[in-house]
Scaffold this motif. Structure first.
Motif, PDB file in Angstrom:
ATOM      1  N   ILE A 328       0.849  -0.970   0.021  1.00  0.00           N
ATOM      2  CA  ILE A 328      -0.026   0.018   0.112  1.00  0.00           C
ATOM      3  C   ILE A 328       0.873   1.258   0.216  1.00  0.00           C
ATOM      4  N   ASP A 329       1.914   1.374   0.709  1.00  0.00           N
ATOM      5  CA  ASP A 329       2.797   2.625   0.716  1.00  0.00           C
ATOM      6  C   ASP A 329       3.284   2.672  -0.709  1.00  0.00           C
ATOM      7  N   SER A 330       3.949   2.009  -1.407  1.00  0.00           N
ATOM      8  CA  SER A 330       4.500   2.442  -2.556  1.00  0.00           C
ATOM      9  C   SER A 330       3.318   2.549  -3.514  1.00  0.00           C
ATOM     10  N   ALA A 331       2.346   1.841  -3.393  1.00  0.00           N
ATOM     11  CA  ALA A 331       1.190   2.166  -4.277  1.00  0.00           C
ATOM     12  C   ALA A 331       0.589   3.714  -4.168  1.00  0.00           C
ATOM     13  N   ASN A 442       9.419   5.256   0.666  1.00  0.00           N
ATOM     14  CA  ASN A 442       7.954   5.013   0.278  1.00  0.00           C
ATOM     15  C   ASN A 442       7.527   4.800   1.768  1.00  0.00           C
ATOM     16  N   GLY A 443       8.600   5.315   2.988  1.00  0.00           N
ATOM     17  CA  GLY A 443       8.047   4.844   4.439  1.00  0.00           C
ATOM     18  C   GLY A 443       7.090   5.852   4.888  1.00  0.00           C
ATOM     19  N   ASN A 444       6.094   5.280   5.634  1.00  0.00           N
ATOM     20  CA  ASN A 444       5.017   6.032   6.470  1.00  0.00           C
ATOM     21  C   ASN A 444       5.554   6.504   7.842  1.00  0.00           C
ATOM     22  N   LYS A 445       4.819   6.954   8.424  1.00  0.00           N
ATOM     23  CA  LYS A 445       5.052   7.921   9.842  1.00  0.00           C
ATOM     24  C   LYS A 445       5.191   6.723  11.096  1.00  0.00           C
ATOM     25  N   GLN A 472      -2.788   3.931   8.551  1.00  0.00           N
ATOM     26  CA  GLN A 472      -4.120   3.762   8.483  1.00  0.00           C
ATOM     27  C   GLN A 472      -4.451   5.096   7.512  1.00  0.00           C
ATOM     28  N   GLU A 473      -4.018   6.144   7.699  1.00  0.00           N
ATOM     29  CA  GLU A 473      -4.178   7.197   6.770  1.00  0.00           C
ATOM     30  C   GLU A 473      -3.578   7.026   5.444  1.00  0.00           C
ATOM     31  N   VAL A 474      -2.640   5.974   5.111  1.00  0.00           N
ATOM     32  CA  VAL A 474      -2.382   5.598   3.806  1.00  0.00           C
ATOM     33  C   VAL A 474      -3.336   4.822   3.281  1.00  0.00           C
ATOM     34  N   TYR A 475      -4.005   4.198   4.008  1.00  0.00           N
ATOM     35  CA  TYR A 475      -5.104   3.355   3.430  1.00  0.00           C
ATOM     36  C   TYR A 475      -6.283   4.224   3.258  1.00  0.00           C
ATOM     37  N   GLU A 476      -6.552   5.102   4.008  1.00  0.00           N
ATOM     38  CA  GLU A 476      -7.649   5.994   3.770  1.00  0.00           C
ATOM     39  C   GLU A 476      -7.485   6.891   2.452  1.00  0.00           C
ATOM     40  N   LEU A 477      -6.271   7.287   2.285  1.00  0.00           N
ATOM     41  CA  LEU A 477      -6.089   8.270   1.034  1.00  0.00           C
ATOM     42  C   LEU A 477      -5.870   7.554  -0.177  1.00  0.00           C
TER      43      LEU A 477
END
Length: 626
Positions: A328-331, A442-445, A472-477
């Motif tokens: 999901i992050d790189s996507a 592509n790292g998330n927080k 979870q914000e990555v998924y939401e966006l």
């Protein structure tokens, strides 16, 4: 007493380029000339409109500061037939700052007919020294001036009087923080209104953050509630990069009616001049946009696209390389980059090893096809195996006569890190060099906070576009991006988040990352944004308040941690890895700041290791004793 004389004003929302006073001054003068042609009587610009604001210790360069100050003469000469208010640095060469350098002020300049008006320049009263703001490090405040002169601050805060069409108009001019006075001993707005200012003008250089504009609307209403007056909020657009964070300036410049309703608002992220007539008999207002989760996602998406696009404007070209894992992050990164830069400038590489499933490889290729970006697959299996073979065949010999030998044996974690570094430091960096491009990570927080990233593997590149978003914000966006058309394959939402670095990460078997994102996202936010430590967390847990404080369902916390011992063990583990992994964060590329606290210079961290307070240990003993 409010005058009945109408006043035609222009509010210039310009794109400030930090460090380029020459370009910014040209824009200011051009806007002034435009305003005169339109018949405007007053034009307002933002704070530090000439030099830019977040310049770091460039403010210590006397040559640069004097150059910025000198541009005031150019602007002043352009004010024939109009009143102009703009932000710039003011200097007093006869005095020194507390650091021994030339005395500097964050100031507003008011000029008319080629001359300064009243007590111009007006020095900022309240200097912020939190988050990214460093005013108190570089500038001298009006409060300090009062103390130095042995007088009260209130005596130095006066409206600026200007003559327009034969009428004396009293303008209350303030700078950014002067409006946010709740935690200070001085309220500049209250003082100006008590001295009959009929119009308040706030020059700001205020970055966009989550729901900031809604908060500002509330603050403005509270400031003028007891003494109604028009309020002008002048902000800029653009980005300013302090080396570790990219701050986004949305503008949202606004003109408020005396009752606090909005009269006019400039378009977000756009250079624009809005104009209106004040003190007329007609009452006009526009609705204030309501806060909602949907609006939050819209604003976040727009902010990230804007930040990426503007960041790449400073590079030789727009080409970017990224790893596309099928996760999901790189996507999300790929989708944002494609939208911001155009799919023709995005080069995505899937870099599988023996641990990458056909599922994620298919997702990666499907995503690239949906986005229309360049795509390639480069296996790391051979280089990974060769690296293991070469290093394990190596033997250190201590050359002190003892001939002590040290063999190199990889642990499971070592093997995972080798894969990550091979992808980042070898393939992504190599391909980017060939294409004369840059590569991003592509790292998330959440993963950045907990050190779930490999230095020189995930932690590298020119930009970290989503490193201020929790998982979870990555998924939401990502779901927001798919609202009209499925760009990000739906299969990606059905598999667990996984690094796919070992057999323990097999997504087809439901195996994923060792992070409970629905809860740990909230825990990290408590650490980073709320500035809570284990003592606070444990006290809230003991009192049954943790779910409310962290905005996480109690049933979810209980399901993850059925006993207090489990909860405490997890809390201590996450606190330890959060604190000790600072060395990775400080080496990370610039992060686009969108939250209430982003890693980088927005959060000043030190490599202190971890510590548990005595009160925490006492609480822990009480809870486990029960």
């Amino acid at each position: 007493m409010t005058l009945n004389k109408k006043l035609k004003i222009a509010l210039a929302q310009i794109d400030i380029i930090a460090g380029r006073p020459d370009l910014n001054t040209k824009k200011i003068i051009s806007a002034i000339e435009n305003a005169k042609k339109e018949g405007d009587e007053l034009i307002v610009f933002s704070e530090m409109a000439v030099p830019g604001y977040l310049l770091g210790d460039e403010w210590e360069s006397n040559s640069y500061v004097k150059d910025c100050f000198a541009y005031n003469e150019d602007i002043k000469c352009a004010t024939q037939g109009i009143v102009a208010i703009w932000g710039n640095v003011d200097i007093d060469s006869s005095k020194r700052n507390e650091d021994g350098r030339i005395r500097k002020y964050n100031a507003a300049f008011v000029a008319q007919n080629g001359e300064y008006v009243g007590k111009s320049p007006i020095h900022k009263t309240l200097l912020p020294k939190y988050r990214e703001f460093d005013d108190a490090r570089h500038f001298y405040s009006l409060r300090k001036e009062a103390e130095e002169n042995g007088t009260k601050t209130e005596k130095l805060i006066e409206p600026v009087e200007v003559q327009i069409n034969g009428e004396c108009r009293k303008l209350g001019v303030i700078l950014c923080e002067d409006m946010w006075s709740d935690d200070y001993s001085v309220n500049p707005i209250e003082i100006l209104l008590s001295k009959n200012a009929e119009l308040l003008v706030n020059l700001s250089c205020s970055p966009w953050t989550w729901r900031k504009n809604n908060k500002r609307h509330s603050v403005v209403r509270s400031r003028i509630e007891k003494h109604p007056a028009y309020f002008i909020y002048a902000n800029n657009v653009g980005i300013q990069n302090n080396g570790k964070n990219i701050f986004l300036y949305d503008g949202n410049s606004s003109i408020y009616n005396p009752d606090g309703t909005l009269l006019k608002v400039a378009t977000d992220y756009k250079e624009e001049i809005i104009r209106t007539t004040l003190f007329d008999e007609e009452t006009r207002s526009i609705p204030n946009l309501k806060v909602s989760d949907a609006r939050d996602r819209e604003e976040l998406y727009a902010a990230l696209i804007y930040g990426i696009r503007r960041f790449f404007e400073n590079l030789p070209n727009k080409k970017v390389v990224l790893g596309l894992s099928g996760g999901i992050d790189s996507a999300l990164s790929a989708a944002l980059l494609a939208q911001a830069l155009g799919p023709e400038n995005v080069y995505a590489i899937n870099m599988p090893s023996q641990y990458n499933s056909k599922t994620t490889k298919d997702i990666a290729q499907g995503l690239a096809q949906n986005l229309g970006i360049h795509y390639a697959s480069i296996s790391i299996q051979n280089s990974y195996e060769n690296t293991i073979k070469e290093i394990e065949a190596t033997e250190f010999v201590q050359l002190d006569g003892s001939n002590t030998k040290t063999e190199l044996i990889f642990s499971a974690l070592n093997r995972e890190n080798i894969q990550s570094r091979d992808r980042g430091s070898r393939i992504l960096a190599g391909v980017a060099s060939i294409l004369n491009a840059v590569f991003v990570n592509n790292g998330n927080k959440t993963e950045t906070a907990l050190g779930y990233a490999t230095l020189y593997g995930d932690v590298n590149g020119a930009l970290a576009p989503i490193a201020d978003l929790y998982k979870q914000e990555v998924y939401e966006l990502a779901r927001f991006i798919n609202r009209k058309k499925e760009l990000i394959p739906k299969a990606i939402f059905m598999i667990p988040a996984s690094a796919e670095l070992s057999e323990n990460h097999n997504v087809d078997e439901g195996k994923g990352d060792p992070i409970l994102y629905p809860y740990h996202d909230k825990l990290v936010r408590a650490f980073v944004e709320f500035r809570l430590d284990p003592e606070d967390i444990l006290r809230y847990y003991k009192n049954g308040e943790l779910s409310q404080i962290c905005k996480c369902e109690k049933d979810l916390i209980d399901s993850y941690f059925p006993t207090a011992a489990c909860f405490i063990a997890d809390l201590e583990h996450k606190w330890r890895i959060y604190k000790i992994n600072y060395f990775k964060r400080i080496q990370a590329p610039p992060i686009i700041a969108v939250s209430k606290r982003a890693f980088g210079f927005d959060l000043r961290e030190s490599q202190n290791g971890f510590h548990f307070t005595r009160e925490y240990l006492k609480l822990k003993e009480e809870i486990l004793g029960q």
